[in-house]
Write a protein that holds these residues in place. Structure first.
Motif, PDB file in Angstrom:
ATOM      1  N   THR A 117       0.882  -1.281   0.191  1.00  0.00           N
ATOM      2  CA  THR A 117      -0.029  -0.005   0.027  1.00  0.00           C
ATOM      3  C   THR A 117       0.984   1.083   0.031  1.00  0.00           C
ATOM      4  O   THR A 117       0.474   2.293  -0.687  1.00  0.00           O
ATOM      5  N   HIS A 118       2.035   1.077   0.430  1.00  0.00           N
ATOM      6  CA  HIS A 118       3.007   2.190   0.629  1.00  0.00           C
ATOM      7  C   HIS A 118       4.341   1.754   1.122  1.00  0.00           C
ATOM      8  O   HIS A 118       4.512   0.422   1.432  1.00  0.00           O
ATOM      9  N   LEU A 119       5.249   2.307   1.052  1.00  0.00           N
ATOM     10  CA  LEU A 119       6.862   1.843   1.135  1.00  0.00           C
ATOM     11  C   LEU A 119       7.448   2.114   2.508  1.00  0.00           C
ATOM     12  O   LEU A 119       8.510   2.015   2.445  1.00  0.00           O
ATOM     13  N   ALA A 121       8.729   1.030   6.232  1.00  0.00           N
ATOM     14  CA  ALA A 121       9.465  -0.293   6.694  1.00  0.00           C
ATOM     15  C   ALA A 121       8.546  -1.419   7.123  1.00  0.00           C
ATOM     16  O   ALA A 121       8.825  -2.510   6.955  1.00  0.00           O
ATOM     17  N   ASP A 122       7.374  -0.957   7.552  1.00  0.00           N
ATOM     18  CA  ASP A 122       6.428  -2.107   8.247  1.00  0.00           C
ATOM     19  C   ASP A 122       5.522  -2.630   7.019  1.00  0.00           C
ATOM     20  O   ASP A 122       4.807  -3.508   7.315  1.00  0.00           O
ATOM     21  N   HIS A 123       5.668  -2.152   6.031  1.00  0.00           N
ATOM     22  CA  HIS A 123       4.782  -2.763   4.758  1.00  0.00           C
ATOM     23  C   HIS A 123       5.713  -3.505   3.598  1.00  0.00           C
ATOM     24  O   HIS A 123       5.127  -3.792   2.739  1.00  0.00           O
ATOM     25  N   VAL A 124       7.116  -3.494   3.818  1.00  0.00           N
ATOM     26  CA  VAL A 124       7.804  -3.900   2.720  1.00  0.00           C
ATOM     27  C   VAL A 124       8.954  -4.972   3.208  1.00  0.00           C
ATOM     28  O   VAL A 124       9.437  -5.488   2.273  1.00  0.00           O
ATOM     29  N   GLY A 226      -5.070   0.005   4.135  1.00  0.00           N
ATOM     30  CA  GLY A 226      -3.472   0.059   4.489  1.00  0.00           C
ATOM     31  C   GLY A 226      -3.501   0.903   5.735  1.00  0.00           C
ATOM     32  O   GLY A 226      -4.239   0.512   6.541  1.00  0.00           O
ATOM     33  N   ASP A 227      -2.789   2.130   5.621  1.00  0.00           N
ATOM     34  CA  ASP A 227      -2.458   2.986   6.827  1.00  0.00           C
ATOM     35  C   ASP A 227      -3.499   4.289   6.834  1.00  0.00           C
ATOM     36  O   ASP A 227      -3.297   5.019   7.354  1.00  0.00           O
ATOM     37  N   ALA A 228      -4.378   4.310   5.639  1.00  0.00           N
ATOM     38  CA  ALA A 228      -5.287   5.395   5.886  1.00  0.00           C
ATOM     39  C   ALA A 228      -6.127   5.559   7.162  1.00  0.00           C
ATOM     40  O   ALA A 228      -6.334   6.475   7.542  1.00  0.00           O
ATOM     41  N   LEU A 229      -6.316   4.158   7.499  1.00  0.00           N
ATOM     42  CA  LEU A 229      -6.815   3.993   8.963  1.00  0.00           C
ATOM     43  C   LEU A 229      -5.722   3.113   9.798  1.00  0.00           C
ATOM     44  O   LEU A 229      -5.637   2.116   9.274  1.00  0.00           O
ATOM     45  N   HIS A 230      -5.347   3.596  10.723  1.00  0.00           N
ATOM     46  CA  HIS A 230      -4.294   3.001  11.599  1.00  0.00           C
ATOM     47  C   HIS A 230      -4.918   2.375  12.811  1.00  0.00           C
ATOM     48  O   HIS A 230      -4.239   1.037  12.994  1.00  0.00           O
ATOM     49  N   HIS A 231      -5.833   2.974  13.247  1.00  0.00           N
ATOM     50  CA  HIS A 231      -6.310   2.370  14.546  1.00  0.00           C
ATOM     51  C   HIS A 231      -7.951   2.367  14.615  1.00  0.00           C
ATOM     52  O   HIS A 231      -8.434   3.207  14.198  1.00  0.00           O
ATOM     53  N   GLY A 272      -4.547  -2.320   7.720  1.00  0.00           N
ATOM     54  CA  GLY A 272      -2.927  -2.657   8.065  1.00  0.00           C
ATOM     55  C   GLY A 272      -2.857  -3.085   9.550  1.00  0.00           C
ATOM     56  O   GLY A 272      -1.895  -3.882   9.644  1.00  0.00           O
ATOM     57  N   HIS A 273      -3.327  -2.549  10.401  1.00  0.00           N
ATOM     58  CA  HIS A 273      -2.840  -2.730  11.811  1.00  0.00           C
ATOM     59  C   HIS A 273      -3.823  -2.704  12.959  1.00  0.00           C
ATOM     60  O   HIS A 273      -3.672  -2.859  14.085  1.00  0.00           O
ATOM     61  N   PHE A 274      -5.270  -2.940  12.590  1.00  0.00           N
ATOM     62  CA  PHE A 274      -6.336  -3.030  13.687  1.00  0.00           C
ATOM     63  C   PHE A 274      -5.953  -4.320  14.506  1.00  0.00           C
ATOM     64  O   PHE A 274      -5.849  -5.170  13.821  1.00  0.00           O
TER      65      PHE A 274
HETATM   66 ZN   LIG Z   1       1.897   0.743   8.868  1.00  0.00          ZN
END
Ligand SMILES: [Zn+2]
Length: 299
Positions: A117-119, A121-124, A226-231, A272-274
């Motif tokens: 979703t993006h580059l 470190a926690d996605h690649v 992805g991380d558009a929503l983190h929590h 990505g992180h819920f």
């Molecule tokens: Zn992330």
């Protein structure tokens, strides 16, 4: 292994880590309002927040999407053996991520498409693995789809500022560049259909080239945001950014618009992180939104 089914498509969560965010909520969120946390404690504890530690619970996982035509790995976590001295949660990991992928029925060489979703470190991280002292693509038969803009911003040779960003420069060198040099990367711009079920769309803000993926078929609809929503608390407070959002105003707009679209389309949302159960539908609650968690069809 937790799996959700949408018609002939299955989505399986491949866990790397489930644990605490590195910062307390007041530092993690830009715009944090403590009363909102207090108001939602009943459902936040224990899967989304630990009052004892004053930390959000966040998950690092990949989504394994099997569409019938393609086996897709969406986002690739932190990876093993990566040197991340500024980020203890991702520094020199040794997790059984690939064993978990195999336990879900997929060997690394059976992945057709890796999508980030993006580059950050926690996605690649699992894009590459260390073999005889060299970083090589982990998924040897896959095409890796990256946003062209993310590639430009993340590459420290073209954007020296990437080296100052803890989430970017080093991760680009060990987890993106080796994939490009191996000829396995495809750079995508704008909207991009992967197959009949899956479409990549720009969802900028968390990072400038961040993308989201819509899944739609006759049985229903899903959004990989992805991380558009983190929590999950950001469903109630879409005006809060994470401290890692690179374009704050754009991130707020994109988050709200994805929430609106998800509510209209009754989409299952796979962020990505819920924390558990990791998937939500978005309900309208007056002029606001509320998360309605979606348990997997198979645990
Ligand atoms: Zn992330």
């Amino acid at each position: 292994m937790a799996t959700w089914t949408i018609g002939n498509v299955t989505v399986t969560r491949i866990e790397e880590q489930l644990g605490f965010a590195s910062l307390p909520p007041r530092q993690f969120f830009d715009g944090f309002e403590p009363e909102a946390l207090a108001r939602h404690l009943d459902w936040l504890v224990p899967h989304h927040y630990s009052p004892e530690h004053d930390r959000l619970v966040t998950s690092i996982h990949s989504w394994l999407i099997r569409t019938g035509r393609h086996t897709v790995l969406l986002d690739s976590c932190g990876g093993n053996h990566k040197e991340r001295p500024g980020f203890p949660r991702f520094h020199q990991l040794q997790t059984p991520f690939l064993q978990r992928l195999r336990a879900a029925g997929v060997a690394p060489d059976q992945i057709d498409i890796v999508l980030c979703t993006h580059l950050h470190a926690d996605h690649v991280g699992w894009n590459t693995m260390l073999v005889d002292g060299r970083w090589v693509p982990t998924f040897s038969n896959a095409r890796y789809l990256f946003s062209r803009l993310e590639d430009e911003i993340g590459d420290p040779r073209r954007n020296p500022a990437a080296d100052a960003n803890l989430l970017r420069g080093t991760a680009y060198r060990d987890s993106v560049l080796p994939v490009i040099e191996a000829g396995r990367a495809v750079l995508v711009d704008g909207e991009h259909a992967i197959d009949d079920d899956l479409t990549i769309v720009p969802a900028p803000g968390h990072t400038p080239g961040h993308v989201a993926i819509w899944l739609a078929n006759s049985a229903g609809c899903a959004l990989f945001c992805g991380d558009a929503l983190h929590h999950a608390l950001q469903v109630h407070a879409p005006h809060w950014n994470s401290t890692f959002c690179e374009l704050p105003e754009v991130a707020r707009r994109t988050r709200r618009s994805l929430l609106e679209r998800s509510e209209e389309r009754r989409a299952a949302v796979f962020p990505g992180h819920f924390g558990a159960p990791h998937v939500v539908r978005i309900r309208a609650a007056g002029r606001e939104f509320a998360p309605q968690f979606v348990e997997p069809d198979r645990a």
